[in-house]
Design a protein around this motif. Structure first.
Motif, PDB file in Angstrom:
ATOM      1  N   LYS A  21       0.893  -1.231   0.256  1.00  0.00           N
ATOM      2  CA  LYS A  21       0.002   0.065  -0.023  1.00  0.00           C
ATOM      3  C   LYS A  21       1.030   1.270   0.040  1.00  0.00           C
ATOM      4  CE  LYS A  21      -4.031  -1.979   2.158  1.00  0.00           C
ATOM      5  NZ  LYS A  21      -4.767  -2.054   3.678  1.00  0.00           N
ATOM      6  N   LEU A  25       0.892   4.376  -2.622  1.00  0.00           N
ATOM      7  CA  LEU A  25       0.894   5.815  -2.111  1.00  0.00           C
ATOM      8  C   LEU A  25       2.088   6.532  -2.589  1.00  0.00           C
ATOM      9  CD1 LEU A  25      -1.162   7.117  -0.347  1.00  0.00           C
ATOM     10  CD2 LEU A  25       0.378   6.364   1.626  1.00  0.00           C
ATOM     11  N   LYS A  28       1.498   7.568  -5.973  1.00  0.00           N
ATOM     12  CA  LYS A  28       0.467   8.540  -5.907  1.00  0.00           C
ATOM     13  C   LYS A  28       1.003  10.065  -5.363  1.00  0.00           C
ATOM     14  CE  LYS A  28      -4.392   9.661  -4.395  1.00  0.00           C
ATOM     15  NZ  LYS A  28      -5.358   9.258  -3.451  1.00  0.00           N
ATOM     16  N   PHE A  87       0.713   5.387   8.212  1.00  0.00           N
ATOM     17  CA  PHE A  87       0.361   5.132   6.878  1.00  0.00           C
ATOM     18  C   PHE A  87      -1.051   5.761   6.524  1.00  0.00           C
ATOM     19  CE2 PHE A  87      -2.317   2.779   3.951  1.00  0.00           C
ATOM     20  CZ  PHE A  87      -1.683   2.729   2.677  1.00  0.00           C
ATOM     21  N   ASN A  88      -1.914   5.457   7.416  1.00  0.00           N
ATOM     22  CA  ASN A  88      -3.452   5.997   7.542  1.00  0.00           C
ATOM     23  C   ASN A  88      -3.255   7.731   7.595  1.00  0.00           C
ATOM     24  OD1 ASN A  88      -4.667   3.592   6.856  1.00  0.00           O
ATOM     25  ND2 ASN A  88      -4.885   3.339   9.300  1.00  0.00           N
ATOM     26  N   LYS A  91      -2.074   8.862   3.932  1.00  0.00           N
ATOM     27  CA  LYS A  91      -2.951   8.765   2.960  1.00  0.00           C
ATOM     28  C   LYS A  91      -3.759   9.804   3.168  1.00  0.00           C
ATOM     29  CE  LYS A  91      -6.057   5.215   1.388  1.00  0.00           C
ATOM     30  NZ  LYS A  91      -6.647   3.633   1.760  1.00  0.00           N
ATOM     31  N   SER A  92      -4.190   9.843   4.264  1.00  0.00           N
ATOM     32  CA  SER A  92      -5.337  11.084   4.354  1.00  0.00           C
ATOM     33  C   SER A  92      -4.879  12.491   3.882  1.00  0.00           C
ATOM     34  CB  SER A  92      -5.848  11.227   5.886  1.00  0.00           C
ATOM     35  OG  SER A  92      -4.820  11.729   6.629  1.00  0.00           O
TER      36      SER A  92
END
Length: 94
Positions: A21, A25, A28, A87-88, A91-92
């Motif tokens: 993931k 990311l 991106k 990570f979260n 990502k946010s």
């Protein structure tokens, strides 16, 4: 498969999934505007460091004797949870 082996396999799978993931990311983040790219690269470096730390803890867990197993499980989960949280959060921000 023993409970210990199953736990280690599950933890390794979770860390590998987080790494995959993170790879997506990172790709991106490379698409963001130039001014924000430096910030994302810095955050990605921190995320990669947490990944390395998580894997090192997993290696310690694999090598731990039965007497240290329970304490190592708790430590490994804390490190994994910190990696997941970072990570979260990252990502946010994308």
């Amino acid at each position: 498969m023993s409970k210990r082996d199953q736990y280690i396999a599950t933890m390794k799978l979770q860390l590998d999934e987080l790494d995959a993931k993170a790879d997506r990311l990172e790709a991106k983040a490379a698409e963001v505007k130039e001014d924000a790219r430096a910030k994302y690269k810095e955050e990605m470096a921190k995320l990669r460091q947490q990944s390395k730390l998580s894997k090192a803890k997993l290696d310690e867990l694999k090598d731990a004797g039965e007497d240290k197993w329970e304490a190592m499980v708790a430590e490994t989960e804390k490190v994994r949870d910190a990696f997941t949280h970072s990570f979260n959060y990252f990502k946010s921000q994308l």
